[in-house]
Design an enzyme around this catalytic site. Structure first.
Site, PDB file in Angstrom:
ATOM      1  N   GLU A 254      64.432 -16.490  -0.957  1.00 53.26           N
ATOM      2  CA  GLU A 254      63.704 -16.170  -2.195  1.00 53.26           C
ATOM      3  C   GLU A 254      63.214 -14.727  -2.250  1.00 53.26           C
ATOM      4  O   GLU A 254      62.067 -14.449  -2.609  1.00 53.26           O
ATOM      5  CB  GLU A 254      62.546 -17.166  -2.389  1.00 53.26           C
ATOM      6  CG  GLU A 254      63.033 -18.605  -2.533  1.00 53.26           C
ATOM      7  CD  GLU A 254      61.919 -19.629  -2.603  1.00 53.26           C
ATOM      8  OE1 GLU A 254      60.730 -19.235  -2.538  1.00 53.26           O
ATOM      9  OE2 GLU A 254      62.220 -20.836  -2.712  1.00 53.26           O
ATOM     10  N   GLU A 356      70.176 -26.693  -2.812  1.00 52.31           N
ATOM     11  CA  GLU A 356      68.997 -27.568  -2.777  1.00 52.31           C
ATOM     12  C   GLU A 356      68.922 -28.392  -4.061  1.00 52.31           C
ATOM     13  O   GLU A 356      67.872 -28.482  -4.700  1.00 52.31           O
ATOM     14  CB  GLU A 356      67.713 -26.743  -2.616  1.00 52.31           C
ATOM     15  CG  GLU A 356      67.684 -25.843  -1.401  1.00 52.31           C
ATOM     16  CD  GLU A 356      66.383 -25.058  -1.271  1.00 52.31           C
ATOM     17  OE1 GLU A 356      65.390 -25.433  -1.934  1.00 52.31           O
ATOM     18  OE2 GLU A 356      66.351 -24.077  -0.505  1.00 52.31           O
TER      19      GLU A 356
END
Length: 472
Positions: A254, A356
């Site tokens: 991220e 994910e």
């Protein structure tokens, strides 16, 4: 700066949106926003520049009919926005599904033809052909966590379905070094042993995380010099320990939304970590891993910003392998935007995985999951899907596939449907010339050809069904 044009929306449609944009000077983030009678819908983002046209490619799901105003918006109030070739292309749900079917046939499957002949090389008509897949070429897996180590029902359910996995939290820095200098890999070691003993391939998630709140508590207040030393120790420790055992590494998680390490160590921090990771464990692919790139229109992690991050790593000297990780935490589903985002990212020509995947709870959860898997699987650039559905007795992160007795929930039924589809074989009867033709998903197969009079059968093994360029 706002640039406005009026358009008409028709319900129900899936709309692809395209526009070429330029700004008067410098560069600026530009959003395309539709204002309807009841809401504002962002169709996409692009980084527009002076002196060249940038394509904004996005989409939206239309649930209302009537007039709408299209706004091109930027927080940079000093630039003028120029737009050209603005296009809104509506598709019915049937048309959208038809395109998915065509893409799956083109990119995920291959036409194959068998001919059955006897010992004299004469065709055998009316022979029964049964084709069974032994190995799928499309990776489709799910996350696991420590609960699987002590629950045989969970183990049985999981290992009967998946050959790819990732650990939910057990490999993260805050899990392996709660107190500074005291490393504990017992749980992640056990998960590695479990996966490898069942022939399950593992993604490494993650080495470092750029979100400030997801650091070990003792890390957050370190001085720059201490942080550099701690991060170096972490990357060396975890990657040397599991060298050669994972097929991907999420190196800096991220780092589009967050910049904890860059803010303290300088703008080259991520690049330096990727260089180190590729040196320490050169076999697996180092991945970026980000959310809200394909799920929603998020200016911080738009497809163009993702491509900019890749270009930044390259410009700062990282020349090694790199993968695009797209988390895929979906709420409401905007298939046109997801497709447009994947189209944009495909220009990087890098391995792309949805890492994910889940869908937030709600009455349409299973239906949305079905739509999302189908859309992602139909896109040629995506090389694999990992579901974020590690089970816990207290509930899963956003989406479970089973209840606590490991009976499938509707979401689990959706997953099983795709597992059957990805691994399906084929059967049929040879024609008068001994030929049998079918379409198969890429993978490895065995075929059994039974003589129509029942005297003899022929078995063919290790049949590789691959894309044309590989098959040649």
């Amino acid at each position: 700066m706002v640039w406005v044009v009026s358009m008409k929306l028709l319900r129900p449609h899936l709309d692809g949106f395209y526009a070429w944009l330029q700004v008067s000077h410098g560069n600026a983030d530009i959003a395309a926003v539709f204002k309807t009678q009841s809401s504002y819908e962002t169709a996409g983002w692009v980084v527009a520049q002076k002196g060249c046209w940038s394509m904004l490619k996005g989409g939206l799901v239309v649930n209302v009919s009537g007039p709408a105003d299209l706004y091109f918006e930027s927080n940079n109030t000093k630039v003028d926005v120029w737009a050209d070739s603005v296009s809104l292309q509506p598709f019915t749900h049937e048309e959208w599904k038809s395109h998915q079917d065509e893409s799956i046939e083109k990119f995920r499957k291959q036409r194959v033809k068998f001919q059955a002949v006897d010992q004299h090389n004469k065709p055998i008509a009316n022979a029964t052909v049964t084709i069974t897949q032994t190995n799928s070429r499309f990776p489709f897996g799910s996350a696991i966590n420590a609960n699987i180590l002590r629950n045989t029902a969970y183990q049985k359910w999981f290992t009967s379905r998946f050959k790819y996995t990732v650990f939910e939290n057990e490999l993260k820095w805050y899990a392996t070094e709660i107190n500074r200098g005291v490393e504990n890999y017992a749980v992640s070691d056990a998960l590695v042993q479990f996966a490898r003993s069942h022939g399950i391939a593992i993604r490494g998630h993650n080495v470092l995380w750029d979100n400030p709140i997801d650091q070990p508590q003792w890390v957050r207040g370190l001085s720059p010099n201490d942080l550099r030393a701690a991060a170096s120790k972490r990357i060396n420790s975890v990657m040397r320990r599991y060298k050669g055992q994972f097929f991907h590494w999420d190196v800096v998680n991220e780092n589009l939304h967050f910049s904890f390490f860059e803010s303290k160590l300088g703008g080259y921090a991520s690049t330096d970590f990727y260089k180190t990771a590729n040196y320490l464990d050169p076999r697996p692919t180092p991945f970026l891993n980000e959310y809200n790139t394909i799920e929603v229109t998020d200016g911080a992690a738009s497809p163009n910003k993702y491509l900019q991050k890749i270009s930044q790593l390259r410009a700062q000297g990282y020349k090694g392998p790199l993968g695009i990780g797209l988390q895929g935490h979906f709420g409401n589903v905007n298939l046109p935007f997801t497709r447009a985002a994947l189209d944009t990212l495909a220009s990087a020509r890098l391995p792309t995985w949805v890492t994910e995947l889940d869908v937030h709870s709600g009455p349409n959860q299973a239906n949305y999951l079905d739509q999302v898997i189908r859309e992602i699987h139909s896109h040629a650039s995506v090389q694999g899907i990992i579901l974020w559905t590690a089970w816990s007795p207290q509930g899963c992160y956003k989406m479970c596939l089973t209840d606590n007795n490991f009976r499938n929930l509707p979401t689990g039924n959706v997953v099983d449907k795709y597992l059957r589809r990805f691994t399906q074989g084929s059967d049929g009867i040879t024609d008068s010339n001994g030929f049998f033709e079918t379409s198969l998903y890429h993978g490895e197969y065995e075929a059994k050809i039974s003589h129509p009079n029942g005297i003899k059968s022929f078995n063919l093994k290790n049949i590789n069904v691959a894309p044309n360029e590989e098959a040649e």
